[in-house]
Motif scaffolding. Structure first.
Motif, short mmCIF file in Angstrom:
data_model
loop_
_atom_site.label_atom_id
_atom_site.label_comp_id
_atom_site.label_asym_id
_atom_site.label_seq_id
_atom_site.Cartn_x
_atom_site.Cartn_y
_atom_site.Cartn_z
N GLY A 273 0.81 -1.20 0.00
CA GLY A 273 0.00 0.00 0.00
C GLY A 273 0.85 1.25 0.00
N ALA A 274 0.23 2.35 -0.40
CA ALA A 274 0.93 3.63 -0.43
C ALA A 274 -0.09 4.75 -0.23
CB ALA A 274 1.67 3.82 -1.76
N SER A 275 0.38 5.86 0.32
CA SER A 275 -0.47 7.03 0.48
C SER A 275 0.35 8.29 0.22
CB SER A 275 -1.08 7.08 1.89
OG SER A 275 -0.08 7.29 2.86
N ALA A 276 -0.35 9.34 -0.19
CA ALA A 276 0.29 10.64 -0.44
C ALA A 276 -0.62 11.72 0.11
CB ALA A 276 0.52 10.84 -1.94
N ARG A 277 -0.11 12.43 1.12
CA ARG A 277 -0.84 13.55 1.70
C ARG A 277 -0.12 14.84 1.27
NH1 ARG A 277 -4.02 14.52 6.69
NH2 ARG A 277 -3.99 12.26 7.03
N LEU A 278 -0.75 15.60 0.38
CA LEU A 278 -0.17 16.83 -0.16
C LEU A 278 -0.95 18.02 0.38
CD1 LEU A 278 0.12 15.69 -3.90
CD2 LEU A 278 1.73 15.27 -2.01
N ARG A 279 -0.22 19.05 0.77
CA ARG A 279 -0.89 20.20 1.38
C ARG A 279 -0.27 21.50 0.89
NH1 ARG A 279 -1.09 19.84 7.66
NH2 ARG A 279 1.16 20.01 7.35
N TRP A 280 -1.17 22.43 0.48
CA TRP A 280 -0.77 23.78 0.07
C TRP A 280 -1.46 24.79 0.97
CZ3 TRP A 280 -2.44 20.00 -3.24
CH2 TRP A 280 -1.55 19.56 -4.22
N THR A 281 -0.72 25.73 1.49
CA THR A 281 -1.29 26.83 2.28
C THR A 281 -1.02 28.14 1.54
OG1 THR A 281 -0.93 25.65 4.36
CG2 THR A 281 -1.30 28.02 4.49
N THR A 282 -2.09 28.83 1.17
CA THR A 282 -1.96 30.05 0.39
C THR A 282 -1.64 31.23 1.30
OG1 THR A 282 -4.30 30.66 0.56
CG2 THR A 282 -3.68 29.13 -1.20
N ALA A 283 -1.26 32.32 0.67
CA ALA A 283 -0.93 33.53 1.43
C ALA A 283 -2.16 34.05 2.17
CB ALA A 283 -0.38 34.60 0.50
N GLY A 284 -3.35 33.76 1.65
CA GLY A 284 -4.57 34.21 2.30
C GLY A 284 -5.04 33.31 3.43
N GLY A 285 -4.29 32.26 3.73
CA GLY A 285 -4.65 31.38 4.85
C GLY A 285 -5.50 30.19 4.46
N LEU A 286 -5.81 30.02 3.17
CA LEU A 286 -6.57 28.86 2.71
C LEU A 286 -5.64 27.66 2.55
CD1 LEU A 286 -9.32 27.78 1.60
CD2 LEU A 286 -8.47 28.41 -0.68
N THR A 287 -6.05 26.51 3.08
CA THR A 287 -5.26 25.29 2.98
C THR A 287 -5.98 24.28 2.09
OG1 THR A 287 -4.30 25.59 5.18
CG2 THR A 287 -4.19 23.39 4.24
N ILE A 288 -5.26 23.76 1.11
CA ILE A 288 -5.78 22.74 0.19
C ILE A 288 -5.05 21.44 0.49
CG2 ILE A 288 -6.17 22.10 -2.21
CD1 ILE A 288 -5.80 25.09 -2.91
N THR A 289 -5.80 20.40 0.80
CA THR A 289 -5.21 19.11 1.14
C THR A 289 -5.71 18.05 0.17
OG1 THR A 289 -5.12 19.71 3.48
CG2 THR A 289 -4.90 17.38 2.94
N SER A 290 -4.77 17.29 -0.38
CA SER A 290 -5.08 16.15 -1.23
C SER A 290 -4.56 14.89 -0.55
CB SER A 290 -4.43 16.31 -2.61
OG SER A 290 -4.56 15.11 -3.36
N LEU A 291 -5.43 13.90 -0.38
CA LEU A 291 -5.06 12.66 0.28
C LEU A 291 -5.41 11.49 -0.64
CD1 LEU A 291 -4.04 11.10 2.72
CD2 LEU A 291 -6.30 11.33 3.75
N THR A 292 -4.37 10.81 -1.13
CA THR A 292 -4.54 9.67 -2.04
C THR A 292 -4.01 8.42 -1.37
OG1 THR A 292 -4.13 11.18 -3.90
CG2 THR A 292 -4.07 8.81 -4.37
N SER A 293 -4.75 7.33 -1.48
CA SER A 293 -4.26 6.07 -0.91
C SER A 293 -4.62 4.92 -1.84
CB SER A 293 -4.83 5.82 0.48
OG SER A 293 -6.21 5.56 0.44
N TRP A 294 -3.78 3.89 -1.78
CA TRP A 294 -3.94 2.71 -2.64
C TRP A 294 -3.46 1.48 -1.86
CZ3 TRP A 294 0.45 -0.12 -3.99
CH2 TRP A 294 0.23 -1.21 -4.86
N ALA A 295 -4.14 0.37 -2.04
CA ALA A 295 -3.72 -0.87 -1.38
C ALA A 295 -4.09 -2.06 -2.25
CB ALA A 295 -4.37 -1.01 -0.01
N ASP A 296 -3.24 -3.07 -2.20
CA ASP A 296 -3.42 -4.31 -2.94
C ASP A 296 -3.13 -5.45 -1.98
OD1 ASP A 296 -3.18 -6.57 -4.56
OD2 ASP A 296 -2.40 -5.43 -6.25
N SER A 297 -4.15 -6.27 -1.68
CA SER A 297 -4.01 -7.33 -0.68
C SER A 297 -4.44 -8.67 -1.24
CB SER A 297 -4.85 -7.02 0.56
OG SER A 297 -4.42 -5.83 1.19
N ASP A 298 -3.62 -9.69 -0.99
CA ASP A 298 -3.95 -11.08 -1.28
C ASP A 298 -4.08 -11.81 0.05
OD1 ASP A 298 -3.85 -10.66 -4.02
OD2 ASP A 298 -1.72 -11.14 -4.14
N ILE A 299 -5.23 -12.43 0.27
CA ILE A 299 -5.55 -13.02 1.57
C ILE A 299 -5.91 -14.49 1.39
CG2 ILE A 299 -7.05 -12.85 3.60
CD1 ILE A 299 -7.58 -9.90 2.61
N HIS A 300 -5.26 -15.33 2.17
CA HIS A 300 -5.52 -16.77 2.12
C HIS A 300 -5.97 -17.22 3.51
CE1 HIS A 300 -3.90 -21.15 1.54
NE2 HIS A 300 -5.22 -21.08 1.50
#
Length: 692
Positions: A273-300
């Motif tokens: 699995g992997a995740s990416a948390r990206l965050r931008w904070t603008t000069a005006g104080g607005l914060t933009i957050t992108s959160l992406t995650s992925w997982a691949d599981s084989d279960i027996h």
């Protein structure tokens, strides 16, 4: 609770003398919420364990931490705990059908809800358990609450650790972790870790001449990369690889630790699995957050269904095996905006989309021959299925200051799910539904480091469909909603080195989903089927408390307590009436208490006691576990670079059950019998750590 149990709890808290010089308790920060904030500011009941506490408890898997979390239980339907219950809400097993967990389980923002076998703890920085519905933050997979594991954050300084361990049950482990700045640039930080853990699994199988048929072989690798180039941007990237290759040979005909199976099973999960948390904070104080995650599981997951061998059943031939192979792929994307103003008004809005694909191949094979009645039967049943679900949600939260010391929080989440299922029997149902959850909370700072809150929240869990042969009108089941009314108090007195977190709650579950059973034809044992039904209403009320006190520079005392009364307020079907009965895996109390001593030179010692009340194993029968308490201890030396820890768990070798079934499994008469799976017996070991 028995007097002896209370006496043990009291002894663990009170037998150490208080010292004059008090240490300081630091504020605890919760990261699983929308915003990282202090526990004292969170209008919810939560338990947060940091790396020091995890290391001090000398645990390998999240399963072993559950004892110190109030009102948290687990079902031993597998080698490792992955079916959790918070306040009595949660699944007991899943063999087939659509995944529909009630307790969220995230590792570095990667979703492993319902498949938390990979919840190993080496180089985990913090574990957070949020109790109660997380309807606005996490949606359908967090009806009961959320478990959040976070790996160690890298630092600019080059740091690392090497750890080796050995113990009874042929235990050995080895792990290493290190990290720092990439090419000396403090704007790019990394940390990597890897560990392998092997043990026999506390079972003897004299038929096969082995003691490792229930063994544990767990390999985990993690990596985190923090990028902070400036300009208001930062990125947190995480990667996980886990290969848990455990055996599954846990049940014995006499409920002991001596098993007789001739075809032991497996409980294995290989996940990337992997995740990416990206965050931008603008000069005006607005914060933009992108959160992406992925997982691949084989279960027996497979097991010897008759739990025996030819000699066990002779002259009857009785030999059955169940084997399931599951592949799960998840991909999710969350995008949110948050901002505020100088007056203290904060707002947040976002969108979320996820895609889940799961395929399952199950095979049940067996032969039966009774020479007395000259009766023979055989089974070779196969089921191949595919399940797809797409979830889309819009959510928001606003926080309004009310005067100088109070604030109101409003949260709302609208979620739409489209699910499709198809299997080799020709069954192909689909489900399309909309769900709404959220919360309203009032919190107040009373001053002198005392704060409190009152909240009303609503969580939800998607509906679904039952597989195979089911009674008429029981193919589909509806979504469930949980209303949670809660009030709490957070106390942090640094000068007295004391903290207290207290919460009381009332839950109402509407259209409660209950996995039950029914024998369609009383004269045909093969017509016994399991399916999910809706109870009209379930209710629970209870209390959670966590007390921590540092009476001196060398001492620490703690107590965590959960009280719970969870029952079916209204559950009547043509087959069963459970109105007024306790829900399954919902003990009336759970507790943990302990004391730790640390000498300035480096010597240390620790004692921990935990326990829980008896509980019903399931809704299909009225058999219950026994109440129990367990004691663990450790002692050792912790220097600037070295730690040597001698530890012991379940010191008095107490027998306790973590799962129970009541059915007939012994030919030729198959009398109904209670079969229980025992928790881990006494284990002692030595762990050595080198830090650099």
């Amino acid at each position: 609770m028995k007097y002896a149990t209370w006496r043990c709890v009291g002894s663990a808290l009170l037998w150490f003398p208080a010292l004059a010089a008090a240490d300081v308790i630091e504020e605890i920060v919760v990261t699983a919420d929308y915003r990282e904030r202090a526990l004292s500011e969170l209008p919810a009941s939560a338990t947060v364990l940091d790396a020091d506490e995890i290391d001090a408890l000398a645990v390998q898997h999240f399963e072993e931490l559950t004892a110190v979390v109030p009102n948290l239980n687990w079902s031993g339907d597998g080698n490792r705990a992955r079916y959790l219950q918070i306040r009595g809400v949660g699944e007991l097993e899943q063999y087939e059908g659509a995944p529909n967990p009630s307790v969220g389980f995230l590792i570095d923002d990667i979703d492993f809800s319902g498949i938390g076998t990979v919840g190993t703890l080496f180089d985990i920085e913090r574990v957070e358990v949020l109790r109660g519905p997380q309807g606005s933050r996490y949606g359908a997979n967090a009806l009961a609450g959320l478990v959040y594991l976070r790996s160690t954050h890298p630092t600019p300084e080059t740091r690392g650790r090497i750890e080796v361990g050995a113990g009874s049950d042929d235990l050995w482990s080895a792990g290493a972790a290190f990290g720092g700045a990439v090419a000396g640039d403090d704007r790019v930080l990394y940390r990597v870790s890897a560990q392998r853990y092997v043990a026999n699994g506390f079972r003897d199988n004299p038929w096969l001449g082995r003691d490792d048929t229930n063994g544990r072989d767990e390999t985990t690798a993690r990596a985190r990369l923090i990028i902070e180039p400036g300009g208001g941007f930062d990125a947190d990237l995480a990667f996980l690889y886990a290969d848990v290759d455990d055996g599954y040979d846990a049940f014995a005909l006499d409920n002991s630790l001596t098993v007789l199976s001739d075809k032991p099973g497996q409980d294995a999960q290989k996940s990337t699995g992997a995740s990416a948390r990206l965050r931008w904070t603008t000069a005006g104080g607005l914060t933009i957050t992108s959160l992406t995650s992925w997982a691949d599981s084989d279960i027996h997951f497979g097991f010897d269904a008759d739990w025996g061998n030819p000699e066990s059943w002779a002259p009857v031939v009785y030999d059955y095996v169940t084997d399931s192979r599951r592949e799960r792929r998840t991909l999710s994307q969350e995008l949110r905006l948050d901002g505020g103003n100088d007056a203290g008004f904060d707002w947040l809005a976002g969108l979320y989309v996820s895609q889940l694909d799961e395929s399952l191949a199950t095979r049940n094979v067996g032969d039966y021959y009774d020479p007395f009645y000259d009766f023979a039967d055989s089974l070779d049943d196969r089921l191949d299925s595919d399940y797809e679900a797409t979830n889309v949600a819009a959510f928001g939260q606003v926080v309004w200051p009310v005067g100088d010391a109070s604030e109101l929080t409003f949260g709302l989440r609208l979620e739409r799910r489209q699910a499709d299922y198809a299997d080799s029997t020709g069954l192909a149902p689909s489900d399309d539904e909309s769900m709404v959850g959220g919360e309203i909370a009032w919190s107040h700072d009373f001053g002198d480091n005392v704060s409190g809150y009152v909240s009303l929240s609503r969580g939800y869990k998607a509906g679904g469909f039952n597989l195979g042969q089911v009674p008429d009108g029981r193919r589909d089941f509806d979504a469930e909603y949980l209303w949670n009314l809660e009030s709490g108090l957070h106390v942090l007195w640094p000068d007295a080195a004391l903290s207290l977190d207290l919460a009381v709650f009332y839950n109402r579950r509407d259209d409660q989903q209950v996995r039950t059973s029914f024998q369609i034809d009383p004269g045909d044992p093969s017509s016994f089927v399991f399916f999910t039904d809706n109870a009209a209403r379930g209710e629970s009320r209870g209390l959670e408390a966590a007390l921590r006190w540092l009476p001196g520079d060398a001492w620490e005392l703690y107590l965590s307590l959960g009280l719970l009364d969870a029952d079916f307020a209204d559950f009547v079907t043509p087959e069963v009436d459970l109105t007024g009965r306790d829900q399954a895996h919902a003990p009336h109390y759970t507790f943990a208490a302990g004391a730790a001593w640390q000498h300035p030179v480096g010597w240390f010692a620790r004692l921990d006691v935990s326990g829980k009340d008896r509980f019903y194993f399931d809704v299909s029968h009225d058999e219950r576990s026994q109440a129990y308490w367990l004691a663990s201890a450790q002692a050792g030396y912790a220097g600037e670079a070295w730690t040597v820890r001698l530890w012991g768990r379940n010191l008095f070798d107490e027998y306790y059950a973590v799962r129970g079934f009541y059915f007939g499994n012994e030919p030729p008469d198959f009398p109904p019998t209670l079969y229980t799976r025992a928790g881990d017996p006494r284990q002692v070991g030595l762990t050595i750590e080198r830090r650099f």
